[in-house]
Design a protein around this motif. Structure first.
Motif, mmCIF file in Angstrom:
data_model
loop_
_atom_site.group_PDB
_atom_site.id
_atom_site.type_symbol
_atom_site.label_atom_id
_atom_site.label_comp_id
_atom_site.label_asym_id
_atom_site.label_seq_id
_atom_site.Cartn_x
_atom_site.Cartn_y
_atom_site.Cartn_z
ATOM 1 N N LYS A 278 0.830 -1.210 0.000
ATOM 2 C CA LYS A 278 0.000 0.000 0.000
ATOM 3 C C LYS A 278 0.859 1.253 0.000
ATOM 4 O O LYS A 278 0.551 2.249 -0.683
ATOM 5 C CB LYS A 278 -0.917 -0.001 1.211
ATOM 6 C CG LYS A 278 -2.055 -0.995 1.094
ATOM 7 C CD LYS A 278 -2.989 -0.866 2.297
ATOM 8 C CE LYS A 278 -4.160 -1.852 2.168
ATOM 9 N NZ LYS A 278 -5.080 -1.735 3.325
ATOM 10 N N ARG A 282 0.922 4.223 -2.803
ATOM 11 C CA ARG A 282 0.659 5.612 -2.421
ATOM 12 C C ARG A 282 1.775 6.524 -2.916
ATOM 13 O O ARG A 282 1.522 7.625 -3.438
ATOM 14 C CB ARG A 282 0.535 5.703 -0.896
ATOM 15 C CG ARG A 282 0.247 7.121 -0.376
ATOM 16 C CD ARG A 282 -0.006 7.072 1.116
ATOM 17 N NE ARG A 282 1.020 6.347 1.825
ATOM 18 C CZ ARG A 282 2.242 6.844 2.122
ATOM 19 N NH1 ARG A 282 2.580 8.063 1.747
ATOM 20 N NH2 ARG A 282 3.115 6.109 2.785
ATOM 21 N N GLU A 286 1.438 9.681 -5.529
ATOM 22 C CA GLU A 286 1.905 11.038 -5.204
ATOM 23 C C GLU A 286 2.887 11.534 -6.273
ATOM 24 O O GLU A 286 2.874 12.704 -6.663
ATOM 25 C CB GLU A 286 2.581 11.026 -3.830
ATOM 26 C CG GLU A 286 1.597 10.906 -2.682
ATOM 27 C CD GLU A 286 2.293 10.796 -1.338
ATOM 28 O OE1 GLU A 286 3.555 10.749 -1.341
ATOM 29 O OE2 GLU A 286 1.599 10.723 -0.307
#
Length: 416
Positions: A278, A282, A286
């Motif tokens: 995860k 992420r 970003e």
């Protein structure tokens, strides 16, 4: 008694066909009835429909006081004229044209009367249109499916009718009247080709013929070098020997042993799939958002900076316009140049005719003893090809696919 007992029977005939029906059916009564109807039409219609005045008349004796003398016989119409009068009461389908001679005065009066009637009619229509109140008109709802005929002109209908009836001539293109080439039909020959030319002009013509001949020779040599194969070279002989000796060896394929196959299977392994965490997803998200934001800021800075470079933009536009003008001029020059050279119209290229010239030894200085060279018919044919009127062609030779069979007839064989 037996003979008397036999009765005359009516012959029975098949009436299943139209021909036999017409032949054996008695239609005399029908024909008599129709003839009677025709006579009645000629004499003014059927008797039942005629009035009493036409059927009956009152017979009055001559009163001597009223008619003191008998009517003279010359006042009655003659019998020969009475026979010529029409006997039928049927009105003719076309009325005979009865033209009468009208004097010039009557013609003028008739024309004036016609003109006055036209003026009266025009005045009446104008008064009627002006007096008609606008409020009494019934306003109907417009039909949305109806075609707008206000934009349709009469010329469109005429052109459509002519196209359907094929009366309209096809539109001729603009290049129809343009010649395929701007070359002159008859070219002026070189002054060195004269029967008594000047020395410099004759040498110039010879030099031109020499350059053309050398160019053809150079092309022929180039083609021969490209197609030439030196069979005596050792490398070529080695390749030929290897190809001959290795014929049939490519069909045999060495089968691998079982041990080698097992080793290959052991060495190949399946790589396990590594799943993303995860946190890794992420960080990637970003990074994508940050890159997108930086690209947008860069584009904005670029647009803001373009406001301050209007002069350079104008220079770029002017330079592009100059380039386009130069390109158009080159294109026009290229199109104009095509009009002065032969084009590729068919399968073969145009080949120019050989220069017609006399060598220095062949010059005589006299028109009578000059050497004849060339052909007028061939010159005109080449001129048509050069001016793009006909395509260049090559004379084809007839070749028989099979040998011609010869057969000797029996009558010729026995003849001695």
């Amino acid at each position: 008694m037996a003979a008397c007992a036999v009765r005359n029977r009516k012959a029975r005939v098949n009436k299943n066909k139209k021909k036999s029906w017409r032949k054996h059916v008695d239609i005399k009564e029908v024909e008599d009835y129709l003839e009677e109807k025709r006579v009645e039409e000629k004499t003014g219609g059927p008797v039942s429909e005629k009035p009493d005045e036409a059927l009956f008349y009152l017979h009055k004796k001559n009163n001597p006081q009223e008619n003191p003398g008998k009517e003279k016989s010359w006042k009655k119409p003659l019998r020969c004229h009475d026979i010529l009068l029409p006997n039928s009461a049927v009105v003719p389908p076309i009325k005979p044209c009865q033209r009468r001679f009208v004097s010039g005065k009557k013609n003028r009066l008739r024309a004036l009367r016609k003109a006055s009637n036209l003026k009266k009619k025009k005045k009446y229509h104008e008064e009627r249109t002006t007096k008609e109140p606008q409020l009494n008109r019934q306003v109907s709802d417009p039909d949305i499916w109806k075609d707008d005929e206000s934009n349709v002109k009469e010329e469109d209908f005429v052109t459509y009718y002519n196209e359907i009836t094929r009366k309209r001539t096809p539109k001729i293109p603009n290049h129809h009247y343009q010649k395929p080439s701007l070359l002159p039909p008859i070219e002026v020959p070189h002054p060195g080709a004269s029967y008594n030319p000047a020395f410099d002009e004759h040498q110039e013509l010879l030099q031109e013929a020499l350059t053309k001949e050398m160019k053809h020779e150079h092309e022929d040599k180039k083609l021969q070098r490209a197609l030439k194969v030196n069979l005596c070279e050792p490398e070529f002989l080695q390749k030929m020997w290897l190809s001959e000796m290795s014929q049939g060896l490519d069909d045999v394929v060495d089968e691998p042993e079982d041990d080698t196959v097992e080793e290959q299977l052991k060495s190949s392994y399946i790589r396990p799939e590594v799943r993303k965490t995860k946190s890794k997803r992420r960080r990637e998200k970003e990074r994508k958002l940050q890159k997108k934001k930086s690209d947008e800021e860069k584009l904005k800075r670029k647009r803001d900076h373009e406001v301050y470079r209007l002069r350079s933009i104008k220079r770029d536009i002017s330079s592009s316009e100059e380039m386009s003008k130069a390109r158009q001029q080159r294109k026009q020059q290229m199109l104009a140049g095509k009009m002065y050279r032969p084009l590729r119209l068919g399968r073969y290229k145009f080949q120019e005719q050989d220069l017609e010239l006399n060598l220095t030894e062949e010059l005589t200085g006299s028109l009578r003893s000059v050497k004849v060279d060339g052909n007028i018919l061939e010159d005109r044919y080449k001129s048509f090809q050069k001016r793009n009127i006909i395509e260049p062609r090559v004379r084809q030779k007839m070749k028989r696919k099979y040998k011609l069979k010869r057969l000797e007839k029996r009558s010729h064989r026995d003849f001695k």
